[in-house]
Design a protein around this motif. Structure first.
Motif, PDB file in Angstrom:
ATOM      1  N   HIS B  10      -4.971  52.353  56.151  1.00 33.33           N
ATOM      2  CA  HIS B  10      -4.584  51.321  56.984  1.00 33.33           C
ATOM      3  C   HIS B  10      -3.121  51.478  57.432  1.00 33.33           C
ATOM      4  O   HIS B  10      -2.307  51.739  56.789  1.00 33.33           O
ATOM      5  N   GLN B  11      -2.929  50.966  58.733  1.00 37.89           N
ATOM      6  CA  GLN B  11      -1.652  51.260  59.529  1.00 37.89           C
ATOM      7  C   GLN B  11      -1.344  49.842  60.248  1.00 37.89           C
ATOM      8  O   GLN B  11      -2.219  49.208  61.067  1.00 37.89           O
ATOM      9  N   VAL B  12      -0.174  49.098  60.054  1.00 37.53           N
ATOM     10  CA  VAL B  12       0.310  48.000  60.566  1.00 37.53           C
ATOM     11  C   VAL B  12       1.457  48.506  61.581  1.00 37.53           C
ATOM     12  O   VAL B  12       2.268  49.311  61.023  1.00 37.53           O
ATOM     13  N   THR B  13       1.300  47.891  62.632  1.00 43.62           N
ATOM     14  CA  THR B  13       2.596  48.235  63.527  1.00 43.62           C
ATOM     15  C   THR B  13       2.734  47.051  64.344  1.00 43.62           C
ATOM     16  O   THR B  13       1.782  46.100  64.751  1.00 43.62           O
ATOM     17  N   GLN B  14       3.787  47.102  65.026  1.00 43.00           N
ATOM     18  CA  GLN B  14       4.154  45.887  66.040  1.00 43.00           C
ATOM     19  C   GLN B  14       3.851  46.270  67.372  1.00 43.00           C
ATOM     20  O   GLN B  14       3.722  47.512  67.779  1.00 43.00           O
ATOM     21  N   GLU B  85      -4.746  44.216  71.509  1.00 41.47           N
ATOM     22  CA  GLU B  85      -6.306  44.672  71.526  1.00 41.47           C
ATOM     23  C   GLU B  85      -6.639  46.107  71.029  1.00 41.47           C
ATOM     24  O   GLU B  85      -7.816  46.465  71.056  1.00 41.47           O
ATOM     25  N   ASP B  86      -5.787  46.963  70.611  1.00 42.35           N
ATOM     26  CA  ASP B  86      -6.002  48.217  69.951  1.00 42.35           C
ATOM     27  C   ASP B  86      -6.243  48.038  68.431  1.00 42.35           C
ATOM     28  O   ASP B  86      -6.653  48.818  67.841  1.00 42.35           O
ATOM     29  N   ARG B 110      -7.660  51.598  59.523  1.00 42.15           N
ATOM     30  CA  ARG B 110      -7.539  50.297  59.960  1.00 42.15           C
ATOM     31  C   ARG B 110      -6.344  50.159  60.745  1.00 42.15           C
ATOM     32  O   ARG B 110      -5.301  50.207  59.986  1.00 42.15           O
ATOM     33  N   LEU B 111      -6.322  50.023  61.863  1.00 45.61           N
ATOM     34  CA  LEU B 111      -5.139  49.726  62.663  1.00 45.61           C
ATOM     35  C   LEU B 111      -4.806  48.047  62.939  1.00 45.61           C
ATOM     36  O   LEU B 111      -5.865  47.687  63.805  1.00 45.61           O
ATOM     37  N   THR B 112      -3.753  47.615  62.462  1.00 44.54           N
ATOM     38  CA  THR B 112      -3.304  46.148  62.771  1.00 44.54           C
ATOM     39  C   THR B 112      -2.085  46.226  63.512  1.00 44.54           C
ATOM     40  O   THR B 112      -1.032  46.672  63.172  1.00 44.54           O
ATOM     41  N   VAL B 113      -2.278  45.513  64.759  1.00 42.38           N
ATOM     42  CA  VAL B 113      -1.083  45.407  65.830  1.00 42.38           C
ATOM     43  C   VAL B 113      -0.808  44.020  65.820  1.00 42.38           C
ATOM     44  O   VAL B 113      -1.648  43.176  66.028  1.00 42.38           O
ATOM     45  N   THR B 114       0.551  43.778  65.316  1.00 41.75           N
ATOM     46  CA  THR B 114       1.017  42.379  65.248  1.00 41.75           C
ATOM     47  C   THR B 114       1.847  42.035  66.311  1.00 41.75           C
ATOM     48  O   THR B 114       2.446  42.839  66.815  1.00 41.75           O
TER      49      THR B 114
END
Lengths: 112, 114
Positions: B10-14, B85-86, B110-114
């Motif tokens: 899991h990767q969370v990024t701005q 949307e990525d 799982r990529l989450t872009v915030t």
């Protein structure tokens, strides 16, 4: 690659055989039928593939009709862990690059 | 049984940041792929890679995306400037390219872009 048609969902009782159909009426002579499944959000898992003969492995059996226009994936004794989305994909079995085009598949729910 | 491994899970990024998703394909495989799946949607092909070059890419794989095999074992997907949307699951796959042998997929990032 030929288009496939699958029912959107199916139910199966635990311990019973799950028979998942797939129609691929435009399949051509050099195209294989591949089955994958996706459990929850995990990566697609390869199950089995065939050209024209029936195939069996430790996971499932694949029955392909004589005219090759349809096939059935059989899970002989379904367990709760077999609950997943099952994808039937038809593609040419060439050497080299093998792009898969996923449809919406069949959501199989195995119940106790 | 050999498997495709992906990191991180899991990767969370701005938004606007660069991310690199990493994959270790099965060791004797020569063909490498990235797919993605937006929540609730189909698994979509992004790109295939062989012999250190892209074999095919989809319309999704625009200039913001790049792939690389930096050494003999890793295969990476870079998104230069992430957009909301990525956000998706990104799956790496590999195959040995022989005849009708199947693709084998990793369990995804799982990529989450915030």
């Amino acid at each position: 690659d030929a288009k496939t048609t699958q029912p959107p969902s199916m139910d199966c009782a635990e311990g019973r055989a799950a028979n998942l159909p797939c129609n691929h009426s435009t399949i051509s002579g050099n195209e294989y039928v591949y089955w994958y499944r996706q459990i929850h959000s995990q990566g697609p898992q390869y199950i089995i593939h065939g050209l024209k003969n029936n195939e069996t492995n430790e996971m499932a059996s694949l029955i392909i009709t004589e005219d090759r226009k349809s096939s059935t994936l059989i899970l002989p004794h379904a367990t709760l862990r077999d609950t997943a989305v099952y994808y039937c994909i038809v593609r040419v079995g060439d050497t080299g690059f093998q792009k898969l085009v996923f449809g919406t598949g069949t959501r199989l729910l195995v119940s106790p | 049984e050999p498997e495709v491994t992906q990191t991180p899970s899991h990767q969370v990024t701005q938004m606007g940041q660069e991310v690199i998703l990493r994959c270790v394909p099965i060791s004797n495989h020569l063909y490498f792929y990235w797919y993605r799946q937006i929540l609730g949607q189909k698994v979509e092909f992004l790109v295939s890679f062989y012999n250190n070059e892209i074999s095919e890419k989809s319309e999704i794989f625009d200039d913001q995306f790049s792939v690389e095999r930096p050494d003999g074992s890793n295969f990476t997907l870079k998104i230069r400037s992430t957009k909301l949307e990525d956000s998706a699951m990104y799956f790496c796959a590999s195959s040995n390219g022989q005849g009708n042998s199947p693709l084998h997929f990793g369990n995804g990032t799982r990529l989450t872009v915030t």
